[in-house]
Design a protein around this motif. Structure first.
Motif, PDB file in Angstrom:
ATOM      1  N   ALA A 397       0.690  -1.315   0.059  1.00 55.39           N
ATOM      2  CA  ALA A 397       0.053  -0.054  -0.059  1.00 55.39           C
ATOM      3  C   ALA A 397       0.775   1.284  -0.044  1.00 55.39           C
ATOM      4  O   ALA A 397       0.421   2.046  -0.781  1.00 55.39           O
ATOM      5  N   LEU A 398       1.897   1.350   0.695  1.00 58.14           N
ATOM      6  CA  LEU A 398       2.836   2.291   0.741  1.00 58.14           C
ATOM      7  C   LEU A 398       3.528   2.628  -0.865  1.00 58.14           C
ATOM      8  O   LEU A 398       3.685   3.887  -1.034  1.00 58.14           O
ATOM      9  N   TYR A 399       3.772   1.468  -1.115  1.00 61.61           N
ATOM     10  CA  TYR A 399       4.482   1.785  -2.789  1.00 61.61           C
ATOM     11  C   TYR A 399       3.374   2.357  -3.760  1.00 61.61           C
ATOM     12  O   TYR A 399       3.553   3.038  -4.566  1.00 61.61           O
ATOM     13  N   GLY A 400       2.135   1.758  -3.370  1.00 64.97           N
ATOM     14  CA  GLY A 400       1.131   2.463  -4.148  1.00 64.97           C
ATOM     15  C   GLY A 400       0.775   3.838  -3.967  1.00 64.97           C
ATOM     16  O   GLY A 400       0.511   4.769  -4.787  1.00 64.97           O
ATOM     17  N   LEU A 401       0.917   4.262  -2.690  1.00 67.94           N
ATOM     18  CA  LEU A 401       0.712   5.696  -2.459  1.00 67.94           C
ATOM     19  C   LEU A 401       1.827   6.515  -2.766  1.00 67.94           C
ATOM     20  O   LEU A 401       1.755   7.717  -3.528  1.00 67.94           O
ATOM     21  N   LEU A 402       3.300   5.939  -2.858  1.00 68.73           N
ATOM     22  CA  LEU A 402       4.195   6.520  -3.309  1.00 68.73           C
ATOM     23  C   LEU A 402       4.158   6.796  -4.856  1.00 68.73           C
ATOM     24  O   LEU A 402       4.332   7.912  -5.582  1.00 68.73           O
ATOM     25  N   TYR A 403       3.647   5.901  -5.600  1.00 66.86           N
ATOM     26  CA  TYR A 403       3.267   5.934  -7.099  1.00 66.86           C
ATOM     27  C   TYR A 403       2.501   6.872  -7.511  1.00 66.86           C
ATOM     28  O   TYR A 403       2.352   7.727  -8.279  1.00 66.86           O
ATOM     29  N   GLY A 404       1.329   7.234  -6.526  1.00 72.31           N
ATOM     30  CA  GLY A 404       0.351   8.273  -6.693  1.00 72.31           C
ATOM     31  C   GLY A 404       1.080   9.454  -6.322  1.00 72.31           C
ATOM     32  O   GLY A 404       0.510  10.551  -6.926  1.00 72.31           O
ATOM     33  N   LEU A 405       1.783   9.744  -5.455  1.00 74.48           N
ATOM     34  CA  LEU A 405       2.577  11.070  -5.274  1.00 74.48           C
ATOM     35  C   LEU A 405       3.428  11.389  -6.338  1.00 74.48           C
ATOM     36  O   LEU A 405       3.416  12.297  -6.878  1.00 74.48           O
ATOM     37  N   LEU A 406       4.003  10.218  -7.257  1.00 75.57           N
ATOM     38  CA  LEU A 406       4.796  10.685  -8.103  1.00 75.57           C
ATOM     39  C   LEU A 406       4.085  10.974  -9.595  1.00 75.57           C
ATOM     40  O   LEU A 406       4.543  11.818 -10.175  1.00 75.57           O
ATOM     41  N   SER A 407       2.802  10.388  -9.626  1.00 71.65           N
ATOM     42  CA  SER A 407       1.998  10.822 -10.736  1.00 71.65           C
ATOM     43  C   SER A 407       1.242  12.057 -10.528  1.00 71.65           C
ATOM     44  O   SER A 407       0.976  12.865 -11.452  1.00 71.65           O
ATOM     45  N   ALA A 408       0.927  12.360  -9.256  1.00 74.41           N
ATOM     46  CA  ALA A 408       0.130  13.713  -9.179  1.00 74.41           C
ATOM     47  C   ALA A 408       1.061  14.684  -8.864  1.00 74.41           C
ATOM     48  O   ALA A 408       1.151  15.312  -7.706  1.00 74.41           O
ATOM     49  N   GLU A 409       1.480  15.377  -9.785  1.00 73.36           N
ATOM     50  CA  GLU A 409       2.515  16.686  -9.729  1.00 73.36           C
ATOM     51  C   GLU A 409       1.919  17.679  -8.962  1.00 73.36           C
ATOM     52  O   GLU A 409       2.437  18.249  -8.018  1.00 73.36           O
ATOM     53  N   ASP A 410       0.732  18.037  -9.513  1.00 74.00           N
ATOM     54  CA  ASP A 410      -0.124  19.297  -8.660  1.00 74.00           C
ATOM     55  C   ASP A 410      -0.522  19.159  -7.354  1.00 74.00           C
ATOM     56  O   ASP A 410      -0.758  20.017  -6.647  1.00 74.00           O
ATOM     57  N   TYR A 411      -0.818  17.819  -6.984  1.00 73.16           N
ATOM     58  CA  TYR A 411      -1.353  17.631  -5.812  1.00 73.16           C
ATOM     59  C   TYR A 411      -0.216  16.802  -4.907  1.00 73.16           C
ATOM     60  O   TYR A 411      -0.867  16.128  -4.010  1.00 73.16           O
ATOM     61  N   ALA A 412       0.921  16.476  -5.118  1.00 74.26           N
ATOM     62  CA  ALA A 412       1.906  15.960  -4.385  1.00 74.26           C
ATOM     63  C   ALA A 412       1.973  16.558  -2.946  1.00 74.26           C
ATOM     64  O   ALA A 412       2.059  15.609  -2.115  1.00 74.26           O
ATOM     65  N   LEU A 413       2.245  17.638  -2.810  1.00 68.12           N
ATOM     66  CA  LEU A 413       2.156  18.240  -1.419  1.00 68.12           C
ATOM     67  C   LEU A 413       1.019  18.060  -0.563  1.00 68.12           C
ATOM     68  O   LEU A 413       1.024  17.557   0.586  1.00 68.12           O
ATOM     69  N   LEU A 414      -0.164  18.097  -1.176  1.00 68.55           N
ATOM     70  CA  LEU A 414      -1.538  17.795  -0.300  1.00 68.55           C
ATOM     71  C   LEU A 414      -1.386  16.398  -0.072  1.00 68.55           C
ATOM     72  O   LEU A 414      -1.825  15.847   0.954  1.00 68.55           O
ATOM     73  N   MET A 415      -1.274  15.372  -1.120  1.00 70.05           N
ATOM     74  CA  MET A 415      -1.512  13.825  -0.721  1.00 70.05           C
ATOM     75  C   MET A 415      -0.494  13.777   0.196  1.00 70.05           C
ATOM     76  O   MET A 415      -0.395  12.806   1.000  1.00 70.05           O
ATOM     77  N   GLY A 416       0.896  14.165   0.045  1.00 72.76           N
ATOM     78  CA  GLY A 416       1.976  13.772   0.979  1.00 72.76           C
ATOM     79  C   GLY A 416       1.561  14.161   2.522  1.00 72.76           C
ATOM     80  O   GLY A 416       1.812  13.524   3.436  1.00 72.76           O
ATOM     81  N   SER A 417       1.080  15.462   2.573  1.00 69.36           N
ATOM     82  CA  SER A 417       0.679  15.937   3.999  1.00 69.36           C
ATOM     83  C   SER A 417      -0.378  15.141   4.576  1.00 69.36           C
ATOM     84  O   SER A 417      -0.361  14.525   5.630  1.00 69.36           O
ATOM     85  N   LEU A 418      -1.489  14.552   3.611  1.00 64.96           N
ATOM     86  CA  LEU A 418      -2.593  13.862   4.272  1.00 64.96           C
ATOM     87  C   LEU A 418      -2.049  12.443   4.534  1.00 64.96           C
ATOM     88  O   LEU A 418      -2.496  11.947   5.645  1.00 64.96           O
TER      89      LEU A 418
END
Length: 457
Positions: A397-418
């Protein structure tokens, strides 16, 4: 906090610092491979043709002007002297249109690929020459030579067709060179002499097939300019000082239309400054066009991924520590180190596989290999198949979340904070009833009878 827990925290912190060494080495390797890739792409561009910029056409009218000056000689007699100076008039078209159709092509050298394009451009327009060519005074003192049409092309190696100008009902052949220094490289064509006394209209058109790499740009030289570009590449990046008035991007390609006028470009003034000072930054900066970018840059994404490496390792170690304190299991620092090494090697696997499989598939294979290896190992470390599978699932699940962070450039900070806030909440909920003063004492107390027996003996 008891001494055992403090030692455990210290060992984990030291281990994380030591893991920074291989992570920094892998980060340096990513930059080295990216630099090597960029060098290969530049070499391919040097061997074929670079980005293309079309500037022009510009109508150039050479002239010779007779200047008369009155001077007084030594005897006080006024005499008239004449001398001849030469110069050139520069005129931009009243109407300028470009209709371009772009086809892309891949050129490979080893494992690296460059994207070339072939642009079939139909260029047309109209010059309206004012009466007396805009000269208000002493028109009779001017003698005009044959005018010519100059077209600047940033990399003439990319010209793929024989250029012929259609001027009214005449066909004229282009010759190399613009003969205008501030236009740079390009071509020109000599036109018939013009009758400067009356207003004239010159309609022109020609086909220009260009090969280039990366970018195609046009300077809108007309009083009214219309540029239409269509390509088979579905990932365009529109660049320059003007965005398309209309555009459509599909999986099969894109179309884009630009509309400009002298009111929006002020190009005539920029050209005048260019002619006077021979510095043409303001003229060239008024270009626009398209960059045929590759949406998957495995080195950029690998570099972004490794920036999260320390956080990723810290979260994994935190999961290990939770199992250790909640299930009262003893995990040796060497076992932490082996899991950390597997997490670090994920980024090396990701880099090496992405050069051959693409980033998405490389990420899936690398993450699957690391999850499988660490899951197998933790089943034995935690002495439970269920605990090992649960840990592997959380890691996946962590690897999946990391891939989401890499794909969502505009929302990477928001996703990482959450993500961080959610994981902190989970950690606090799971340890809300834990007696931190008693952590580590259970194993000590379990060894006391043995120690007492030894003392008795």
């Amino acid at each position: 906090m008891n001494r055992s827990l403090a030692i455990k925290f210290g060992a984990i912190a030291l281990l994380m610092l030591l893991l920074l060494v291989p992570l920094m080495m892998i980060d340096g390797l990513i930059r080295e491979r990216q630099y090597l890739r960029d060098g290969v792409l530049e070499d391919i561009a040097r061997s074929s043709s670079n980005s293309q910029l079309i500037s022009g056409p510009v109508l150039v009218v050479p002239y010779r002007q007779t200047l008369r000056e009155w001077k007084t000689d030594a005897k006080g007699k006024r005499i008239q002297e004449t001398r001849e100076v030469s110069g050139r008039l520069f005129m931009l078209p009243d109407r300028f249109e470009v209709d371009g159709k772009i086809q892309t092509e891949r050129r490979a050298r080893g494992i690296y690929e460059a994207r070339l394009f072939h642009a079939n451009n139909h260029i047309s327009g109209t010059f309206v020459l004012p009466a007396q060519l805009g000269i208000d005074e002493d028109f009779a003192d001017y003698r005009f030579d044959e005018p010519y049409l100059a077209v600047g092309i940033s990399d003439i190696r990319g010209i793929e067709n024989a250029l012929t100008l259609q001027l009214g009902d005449r066909q004229l052949e282009f010759t190399p060179g613009t003969q205008v220094s501030w236009l740079g490289d390009g071509v020109h064509v000599t036109l018939p002499r013009v009758d400067g006394r009356q207003q004239q209209r010159l309609d022109f058109e020609f086909d220009l097939t260009l090969q280039g790499t990366g970018q195609l740009q046009v300077i809108p030289v007309g009083k009214t300019s219309s540029v239409h570009l269509a390509a088979d590449w579905p990932h365009p990046s529109f660049i320059g000082n003007y965005l398309p008035a209309r555009r459509e991007v599909t999986e099969q390609g894109f179309t884009a239309n630009w509309q400009t006028s002298f009111f929006s470009t002020n190009l005539h003034e920029a050209m005048s400054s260019c002619v006077d000072t021979n510095r043409c930054e303001s003229f060239n900066d008024r270009s626009f066009g398209v960059s045929l970018i590759d949406p998957v840059d495995q080195y950029l994404k690998s570099d972004r991924a490794i920036k999260y490496a320390l956080l990723f390792i810290a979260l994994t170690f935190a999961g290990f520590f939770l199992f250790e304190v909640l299930k009262r299991l003893a995990v040796h620092p060497i076992q932490y180190a082996l899991v950390g090494a597997a997490l670090a090697l994920f980024y090396l696997l990701l880099l090496s596989l992405s050069e051959h499989l693409g980033f998405g598939m490389a990420y899936l294979v690398s993450a699957g290999a690391c999850v499988g290896l660490i899951g197998f190992y933790t089943c034995h470390v935690l002495r439970s198949l269920g605990h090992g599978l649960g840990f592997a699932t959380a890691l996946a699940a962590l690897y999946g979340l990391l891939y989401g962070l890499l794909s969502a450039e505009d929302y990477a900070l928001l996703m990482g904070s959450l993500l961080l806030f959610s994981l902190l909440g989970v950690f606090m909920v799971l340890t809300r009833k834990l007696d931190w003063y008693g952590v580590g004492l259970a194993r000590t107390s379990s060894r006391q009878p043995v120690d007492a027996e030894v003392a008795h003996e």
